[in-house]
Design an enzyme around this catalytic site. Structure first.
Site, short mmCIF file in Angstrom:
data_model
loop_
_atom_site.label_atom_id
_atom_site.label_comp_id
_atom_site.label_asym_id
_atom_site.label_seq_id
_atom_site.Cartn_x
_atom_site.Cartn_y
_atom_site.Cartn_z
N SER A 53 1.01 -1.29 0.06
CA SER A 53 -0.13 -0.06 0.20
C SER A 53 1.00 1.24 -0.04
CB SER A 53 -0.88 0.06 1.32
OG SER A 53 0.02 0.12 2.39
N HIS A 96 -4.36 0.10 -3.02
CA HIS A 96 -5.31 1.34 -2.58
C HIS A 96 -4.24 2.76 -2.83
CE1 HIS A 96 -8.98 -0.25 -1.14
NE2 HIS A 96 -8.24 -1.20 -0.66
N HIS A 212 -13.19 -2.61 5.40
CA HIS A 212 -11.79 -2.85 5.93
C HIS A 212 -11.74 -2.93 7.34
CE1 HIS A 212 -10.30 -0.90 1.89
NE2 HIS A 212 -9.98 -2.17 1.79
N GLY A 213 -10.63 -3.58 7.80
CA GLY A 213 -10.42 -3.74 9.20
C GLY A 213 -10.73 -5.20 9.70
N HIS A 249 -12.31 -6.77 -1.76
CA HIS A 249 -11.60 -6.08 -0.79
C HIS A 249 -12.51 -6.36 0.58
CE1 HIS A 249 -9.49 -2.92 -3.41
NE2 HIS A 249 -9.47 -3.95 -3.98
N GLY A 250 -11.57 -6.10 1.67
CA GLY A 250 -12.25 -5.86 2.91
C GLY A 250 -12.83 -7.11 3.34
N ASN A 271 -7.88 -9.54 -1.42
CA ASN A 271 -6.96 -8.81 -0.73
C ASN A 271 -7.08 -9.40 0.97
OD1 ASN A 271 -6.58 -7.33 -3.07
ND2 ASN A 271 -7.04 -5.25 -2.08
N ILE A 272 -5.89 -9.68 1.51
CA ILE A 272 -5.84 -10.14 2.79
C ILE A 272 -4.67 -9.65 3.38
CG2 ILE A 272 -5.47 -12.29 4.08
CD1 ILE A 272 -6.44 -13.78 1.84
#
Length: 340
Positions: A53, A96, A212-213, A249-250, A271-272
Site C-alpha cells: 500500500s 489502494h 476494511h479492518g 476487498h475488505g 485482498n488479505i
C-alpha cells in the site's frame, strides 16, 4: 520461478476465472513479511499476488525517509531476486492509491515501467490500483481511463474501485452505509468508459458490502449478488458473459460460503491484510511473554541474547503468517493449482 511476466500474469488471472478460484493478494511491509507470503504460497502450491500500500511503500523506504517510490522500487527489486528461489509464480501489485497520492506513487511507478519496457525489460510491477472510491463516478472513470492507457503502455494491469469500501485502511476511511453497494448502472458506465479489454486489461473492485479492518463473523453484510447483477447487466448489453475480473476487498469476517459465491460471480483476486498482520504478530507476542526476563534486562541482569535476537521471534512470525497464507489459498480454492 521468477516474478510473473505480463503474459504469465494474464494467464494466471484467466485460469482463476475459468477454473473457479481466486488468488490471495497479500499485503506486505518488509522483507520478512515478503518471505512469509512467498513461503505460504509455496507451501500451498499456489501462485499468488503480493502487494504494498502507500503506507507500506513509505515504511519500506525507511521510517525517516518516507518516500513511496523509493520504497516501492526497493521492494520490487528485492522481491525479484528472492522470489526466484520459490517454486511459484508471483505478481507484484500496488494497493489502494487515492487521488491525492497518484502523483507520488502510481504515476511515477508507471513511468518507470514504461522506461523499462522501452529497454526490452519487464515492468517493475505487474499491476497497480487506482482507488477512486472517494470521488464521484465520472471523475473516477476519467482518471481510470487515463491510467489505463498508461498501464497498457507499461504492459501492466490496472485495478480500479467503483463504489465505497467501509472501515479504514492506510488513512482512507469509508462510512458503513448503503453506498457500500455498487449498482448495475455503475458497472455499465464502467464498461462504457473503459471498454471490455480493448483499451487495456483492468480488474474491477465493485463493492458489495465490503469493510476494511478486523471484524467478527456476521458484522460484514455482504451481498455477493451485487457482482452477479453487474455481470448480467453487462452481458445483456454487450453479449459478453462474466466480462469483469472482480477483486474482493475488505474480506475479514466473511464466511467461506460468501467467498465462494463471490468467486462464482467472477472474483479472481482477494485482498488479505488484517488477518495476516495478526498471524505475523501473534507469535512475536507469544515469544515476548514467554521470554520476558530474557528479552528485557531487568533487576540488574543482562537478559538473553538468544531471546532478544530478532531472528528468534522473526522466524516464528514468518511461520505464523505463512500458515495464514496457506489457509487463504485453501479458502480461495487456489491451493495446489500453481502453473507448471
Amino acid at each position: 520461478m521468477p516474478i510473473a511476466s505480463p503474459e504469465v500474469y494474464t494467464e494466471m488471472l484467466s485460469r482463476a476465472k475459468s477454473e473457479g478460484f481466486a488468488y490471495p493478494a497479500i499485503n506486505v511491509t518488509s522483507s520478512q513479511t515478503l518471505h512469509a507470503a512467498l513461503r505460504g504460497f509455496a507451501e500451498a502450491e499456489s501462485d499468488g499476488i503480493i502487494q504494498i500500500s502507500t503506507g507500506g511503500a513509505e515504511f519500506l523506504s525507511g521510517a525517516t525517509v518516507k518516500d513511496m517510490v523509493t520504497g516501492s522500487v526497493a521492494f520490487a527489486e528485492f522481491a525479484r531476486v528472492v522470489a526466484d528461489k520459490y517454486p511459484v509464480n508471483i505478481a507484484l501489485h500496488t494497493d489502494h492509491c487515492p487521488k491525492n497520492k497518484l502523483d507520488g506513487f502510481v504515476r511515477p511507478l508507471l513511468e518507470i515501467s514504461k522506461e523499462r519496457v522501452a529497454k526490452g525489460q519487464e515492468p517493475l510491477f505487474q499491476s497497480h490500483m487506482w482507488d477512486g472510491s472517494a470521488v464521484e463516478l465520472e471523475e473516477n472513470l476519467q482518471i481510470a481511463e487515463e491510467l489505463l492507457a498508461d498501464s497498457k503502455a507499461a504492459r501492466t494491469i490496472l485495478e480500479i474501485e467503483v463504489g465505497v469500501v467501509g472501515g479504514e485502511e492506510d488513512g482512507i476511511v469509508g462510512e458503513i452505509n448503503e453506498k457500500l453497494y455498487s449498482t448495475p448502472e455503475d458497472a455499465l458506465r464502467t464498461a462504457e468508459v473503459l471498454g471490455l479489454g480493448e483499451k487495456g486489461y483492468y480488474m474491477t473492485a465493485l463493492t458489495f458490502g465490503n469493510v476494511h479492518g478486523s471484524y467478527k463473523p456476521g458484522f460484514v453484510k455482504l451481498r455477493p449478488t451485487v457482482l452477479k447483477n453487474a455481470q448480467d447487466a453487462v452481458a445483456e448489453k454487450y453479449g459478453k458473459a462474466k466480462a469483469f475480473d472482480f477483486v474482493f476487498h475488505g474480506g475479514s469476517g466473511s464466511s467461506i460460503e460468501e467467498i465462494h459465491e463471490a468467486i462464482e460471480y467472477g472474483v479472481v483476486k482477494m485482498n488479505i491484510d488484517t488477518d495476516t498482520q495478526y498471524a505475523y504478530t501473534r507469535p512475536v507476542v507469544d515469544h515476548m511473554m514467554k521470554n520476558y526476563d530474557g528479552v528485557l534486562k531487568i533487576d540488574g541482569e543482562i537478559g538473553s541474547k538468544k531471546a532478544y535476537d530478532p531472528r528468534s521471534y522473526g522466524k516464528a512470525a514468518e511461520a505464523g503468517m505463512a500458515a495464514r497464507v496457506v489457509e487463504a489459498a485453501q479458502h480461495l480454492k487456489a491451493a495446489g493449482k500453481k502453473m507448471k
